[in-house]
Design a protein around this motif. Structure first.
Motif, PDB file in Angstrom:
ATOM      1  N   TRP A   1      52.647 -18.332 -58.412  1.00  0.00           N
ATOM      2  CA  TRP A   1      52.391 -19.119 -57.207  1.00  0.00           C
ATOM      3  C   TRP A   1      52.440 -20.614 -57.501  1.00  0.00           C
ATOM      4  O   TRP A   1      53.080 -21.380 -56.786  1.00  0.00           O
ATOM      5  N   ARG A   2      51.732 -21.057 -58.550  1.00  0.00           N
ATOM      6  CA  ARG A   2      51.685 -22.483 -58.894  1.00  0.00           C
ATOM      7  C   ARG A   2      51.610 -22.674 -60.407  1.00  0.00           C
ATOM      8  O   ARG A   2      51.125 -21.818 -61.125  1.00  0.00           O
ATOM      9  N   THR A   3      52.029 -23.856 -60.840  1.00  0.00           N
ATOM     10  CA  THR A   3      51.904 -24.263 -62.240  1.00  0.00           C
ATOM     11  C   THR A   3      50.913 -25.419 -62.303  1.00  0.00           C
ATOM     12  O   THR A   3      50.950 -26.321 -61.466  1.00  0.00           O
ATOM     13  N   THR A   4      50.018 -25.373 -63.288  1.00  0.00           N
ATOM     14  CA  THR A   4      49.055 -26.457 -63.481  1.00  0.00           C
ATOM     15  C   THR A   4      48.703 -26.556 -64.963  1.00  0.00           C
ATOM     16  O   THR A   4      48.779 -25.569 -65.684  1.00  0.00           O
ATOM     17  N   ASP A   5      48.326 -27.753 -65.380  1.00  0.00           N
ATOM     18  CA  ASP A   5      47.821 -27.910 -66.747  1.00  0.00           C
ATOM     19  C   ASP A   5      46.303 -28.085 -66.743  1.00  0.00           C
ATOM     20  O   ASP A   5      45.689 -28.289 -67.780  1.00  0.00           O
TER      21      ASP A   5
END
Length: 158
Positions: free
Chosen positions: A144-148
């Motif tokens: 769904w999403r990419t995050t660090d």
């Protein structure tokens, strides 16, 4: 390691989780993948796995227990599969969708993907996560999403 301040966290609400799971299901459907089994990685993957099972009308929902995180930003050296009632012969000739909440290091997804493939004669294994981190070693098929950022999930923080 101390927890990052709230401003440096990704916050997933229950409402946003619903949206994320619906969008993940749409990605799977649009790709033409029809799973015979949805395998949720306990604990974080159980809620998204259940939501995807409903959205994809897949009645066979199973789980595997994998321990990796010991605290905020703290993990074991490697993920460990805990005793389970999963009968691996049930995976033969099946299309399996492995679901987890996040592909952080990617080691948990790799462990479960390898386990499914080692059972022999699994038709196909794909995986879906709500979030992936940019540094994951196992890129999910559906995300769904990419995050660090560190992620606050509603089922583990509220």
């Amino acid at each position: 390691m101390t927890a990052p301040p709230p401003a440096e966290r990704e916050i997933l609400t229950w409402e946003l989780n619903g949206q994320a799971c619906r969008e993940l299901a749409r990605l799977v459907l649009d790709d033409g993948f029809v799973p015979d089994i949805i395998l949720g990685i306990a604990r974080g993957g159980l809620i998204p796995a259940g939501a995807l099972a409903y959205a994809l009308d897949c009645k066979r929902l199973i789980s595997l227990n994998v321990a990796f995180y010991t605290g905020v930003g703290e993990t074991l050296a490697e993920p460990v599969m805990l005793p389970s009632l999963l009968e691996s012969s049930g995976l033969i000739d099946q299309r399996v969708l492995v679901v987890d909440d996040v592909a952080d290091s990617g080691k948990t997804l790799k462990l479960v993907d390898d386990y499914c493939e080692q059972q022999g004669r699994v038709a196909e294994v794909r995986n879906a996560v709500i979030y992936q981190k940019p540094h994951t070693i196992t890129a999910p098929d559906y995300c769904w999403r990419t995050t660090d950022k560190w992620i606050n999930f509603p089922w583990s923080t509220e």
